[in-house]
Design a protein around this motif. Structure first.
Motif, PDB file in Angstrom:
ATOM      1  N   PRO A 180      16.743   0.941   8.812  1.00 48.01           N
ATOM      2  CA  PRO A 180      17.559   1.824   9.374  1.00 48.01           C
ATOM      3  C   PRO A 180      18.397   2.834   8.263  1.00 48.01           C
ATOM      4  O   PRO A 180      18.705   3.871   8.549  1.00 48.01           O
ATOM      5  CB  PRO A 180      18.846   0.973   9.860  1.00 48.01           C
ATOM      6  N   GLU A 181      18.507   2.287   7.061  1.00 49.98           N
ATOM      7  CA  GLU A 181      19.310   2.968   6.054  1.00 49.98           C
ATOM      8  C   GLU A 181      18.333   4.093   5.385  1.00 49.98           C
ATOM      9  O   GLU A 181      18.592   5.173   5.141  1.00 49.98           O
ATOM     10  CB  GLU A 181      19.589   1.851   4.722  1.00 49.98           C
ATOM     11  N   GLU A 184      17.874   6.865   8.209  1.00 53.05           N
ATOM     12  CA  GLU A 184      19.197   7.539   8.356  1.00 53.05           C
ATOM     13  C   GLU A 184      19.323   8.523   7.162  1.00 53.05           C
ATOM     14  O   GLU A 184      19.614   9.801   7.391  1.00 53.05           O
ATOM     15  CB  GLU A 184      20.406   6.524   8.297  1.00 53.05           C
ATOM     16  N   GLU A 185      19.107   7.888   5.910  1.00 53.20           N
ATOM     17  CA  GLU A 185      19.045   8.914   4.768  1.00 53.20           C
ATOM     18  C   GLU A 185      18.126  10.113   4.923  1.00 53.20           C
ATOM     19  O   GLU A 185      18.462  11.279   4.645  1.00 53.20           O
ATOM     20  CB  GLU A 185      18.692   7.996   3.707  1.00 53.20           C
ATOM     21  N   HIS A 187      16.883  11.404   7.845  1.00 50.37           N
ATOM     22  CA  HIS A 187      17.219  12.031   8.917  1.00 50.37           C
ATOM     23  C   HIS A 187      18.274  13.187   8.570  1.00 50.37           C
ATOM     24  O   HIS A 187      18.436  14.182   8.825  1.00 50.37           O
ATOM     25  CB  HIS A 187      17.742  11.324  10.143  1.00 50.37           C
ATOM     26  N   VAL A 188      19.412  12.666   7.412  1.00 50.30           N
ATOM     27  CA  VAL A 188      20.243  13.514   7.034  1.00 50.30           C
ATOM     28  C   VAL A 188      19.636  14.495   6.293  1.00 50.30           C
ATOM     29  O   VAL A 188      19.943  15.978   6.281  1.00 50.30           O
ATOM     30  CB  VAL A 188      21.323  12.613   6.180  1.00 50.30           C
ATOM     31  N   TYR A 209      13.522   9.216  15.645  1.00 50.30           N
ATOM     32  CA  TYR A 209      12.571   8.224  14.367  1.00 50.30           C
ATOM     33  C   TYR A 209      11.584   7.765  15.357  1.00 50.30           C
ATOM     34  O   TYR A 209      11.396   7.305  16.444  1.00 50.30           O
ATOM     35  CB  TYR A 209      13.409   7.333  13.820  1.00 50.30           C
ATOM     36  N   LEU A 221      18.054   0.674  14.392  1.00 51.07           N
ATOM     37  CA  LEU A 221      17.916   2.136  14.035  1.00 51.07           C
ATOM     38  C   LEU A 221      18.664   3.166  14.828  1.00 51.07           C
ATOM     39  O   LEU A 221      19.072   4.241  14.435  1.00 51.07           O
ATOM     40  CB  LEU A 221      16.371   2.514  14.511  1.00 51.07           C
ATOM     41  N   GLN A 224      22.208   4.219  14.124  1.00 52.00           N
ATOM     42  CA  GLN A 224      22.488   5.275  12.895  1.00 52.00           C
ATOM     43  C   GLN A 224      23.075   6.650  13.483  1.00 52.00           C
ATOM     44  O   GLN A 224      22.564   7.106  14.590  1.00 52.00           O
ATOM     45  CB  GLN A 224      21.173   5.278  12.211  1.00 52.00           C
ATOM     46  N   ASN A 226      22.817   9.694  12.872  1.00 49.07           N
ATOM     47  CA  ASN A 226      21.845  10.679  12.753  1.00 49.07           C
ATOM     48  C   ASN A 226      20.310  10.301  13.239  1.00 49.07           C
ATOM     49  O   ASN A 226      19.267  11.261  13.150  1.00 49.07           O
ATOM     50  CB  ASN A 226      21.535  11.533  11.158  1.00 49.07           C
ATOM     51  N   ILE A 227      20.195   9.242  14.081  1.00 50.77           N
ATOM     52  CA  ILE A 227      19.153   8.907  14.665  1.00 50.77           C
ATOM     53  C   ILE A 227      19.207   9.042  16.051  1.00 50.77           C
ATOM     54  O   ILE A 227      20.271   8.462  16.838  1.00 50.77           O
ATOM     55  CB  ILE A 227      18.498   7.630  14.178  1.00 50.77           C
ATOM     56  N   ASP A 228      18.712  10.253  16.535  1.00 52.24           N
ATOM     57  CA  ASP A 228      19.083  10.611  17.961  1.00 52.24           C
ATOM     58  C   ASP A 228      17.967  10.126  19.118  1.00 52.24           C
ATOM     59  O   ASP A 228      17.919  10.771  20.169  1.00 52.24           O
ATOM     60  CB  ASP A 228      19.136  12.144  17.932  1.00 52.24           C
TER      61      ASP A 228
END
Ligand code: G3P
Length: 248
Positions: A180-181, A184-185, A187-188, A209, A221, A224, A226-228
Motif C-alpha cells: 500500500p505504501e 500510494e507513493e 499514485h501521488v 491500482y 490498498l 490509501q 490517493n488510491i481511488d
C-alpha cells in the motif's frame, strides 16, 4: 470527494454463457452497493450479453480495447460508435498486455483516449513500469513519459472524466502486489504529473491500482488516500472474490 471505481478486467476469459453465469451470481452479492462504482470489462464477444443483463443495476460494463476511428477498413477492431451503440460506458486503453503484444504505442493510445472522451466513453488509461525500470529508479520517468504521450492535446474541460489505472507490470498476474505504501507513493507521483498536464482538476481524477489485487489485500490498498479504486484481473473471475474486493 472521489467516488472509488472497482473494475473487473476479465482479459481473454469467459464465453458469453460463462459471463452471464457470473453476472447472475454477482449482482445479488453487490445489490444496493452504491458507495463505489463497479464496472465489468468482459471480452468483446460477451460484452452485449453483460450489458443487457446489468442494464438498470448498479453495475456497468465496458470494453477492453477499441480503435480510435468511427469506422473504416480496420479488420478485427471495434469503434467507439459500436461500443456506445451497444451501451458500453467505459473502455480500457493502453493496458500493458496491449502495449506488449499488440504494438500499442503512445501515439495510438493518445488517439484512443481522445476518441473515447469525444464519444462519451470513460477511458481507463493504463500505465505502469516494468520491474527493471523500478529497480533502476526509472519509475517516475516511465510514468511521466506514458502520461505525456497519452495526454497530448487532451481536452482539459473533460479531464474529470478521465480515469488512470496504475498497474506496475511486475505485479500483474504474478501474485506480487505493490505494498500500500509503494502504491500510494506512486499514485501521488502520478497525480502530480496529472496536475502538470491538466491543472487543479487532477484532484478530481481517479487513479486506480491494478496488479494482483485480491480480497486479502484490497482493503489496505483502497484505504490509501490517493488510491481511488482497483482494476482487478485474476481475482475478478469469480463472483464471490470480486464482490469481496468491492466490499473492502
Ligand atoms: O487489468 C488488470 C490486471 O492487469 C491485473 O491483473 O491478475 O494481477 O489482478 P491481476
Amino acid at each position: 470527494m472521489r467516488k472509488k471505481l472497482i473494475a473487473a478486467n476479465w482479459k481473454m476469459y469467459k464465453t458469453p454463457s460463462e459471463a452471464l453465469t457470473f453476472v447472475e451470481a454477482f449482482l445479488p452479492l453487490v445489490a444496493g452497493h452504491t458507495r463505489d462504482e463497479i464496472v465489468l470489462f468482459p471480452s468483446i464477444t460477451s460484452l452485449a450479453t453483460v450489458i443487457n443483463r446489468v442494464r438498470g443495476t448498479n453495475v456497468a460494463a465496458g470494453a477492453q480495447s477499441m480503435h480510435w476511428a468511427n469506422e473504416g477498413a480496420y479488420t478485427g477492431h471495434t469503434s467507439p460508435v459500436m461500443l456506445t451503440t451497444l451501451g458500453a460506458t467505459h473502455v480500457l486503453i493502453g493496458h500493458s498486455e496491449n502495449r506488449q503484444y499488440d504494438n500499442e504505442t503512445d501515439e495510438r493510445i493518445n488517439l484512443k483516449v481522445k476518441a473515447a472522451i469525444s464519444h462519451g466513453l470513460i477511458p481507463l488509461l493504463c500505465i505502469g513500469e516494468q520491474l527493471d525500470e523500478r529497480e533502476s529508479g526509472k519509475t517516475e520517468d516511465v510514468l511521466a513519459s506514458q502520461l505525456a504521450g497519452a495526454l497530448a492535446g487532451f481536452p482539459k474541460e473533460h479531464a474529470d472524466k478521465l480515469v488512470i489505472a496504475y498497474e506496475p507490470v511486475w505485479a500483474i498476474g504474478t501474485g506480487l502486489t505493490a505494498t500500500p505504501e509503494i502504491a500510494e507513493e506512486t499514485h501521488v507521483i502520478v497525480r502530480n504529473h496529472m496536475a502538470q498536464h491538466l491543472g487543479d482538476v487532477a484532484n478530481d481524477i481517479r487513479i486506480l491500482y491494478g496488479g494482483s489485487v485480491k480480497p486479502e489485500n484490497s482493503k489496505s490498498l483502497l484505504e490509501q488516500p490517493n488510491i481511488d479504486g482497483a482494476l482487478v484481473g485474476g481475482a475478478s473471475l469469480k463472483p464471490d472474490s470480486f464482490a469481496a474486493i468491492a466490499q473492502y
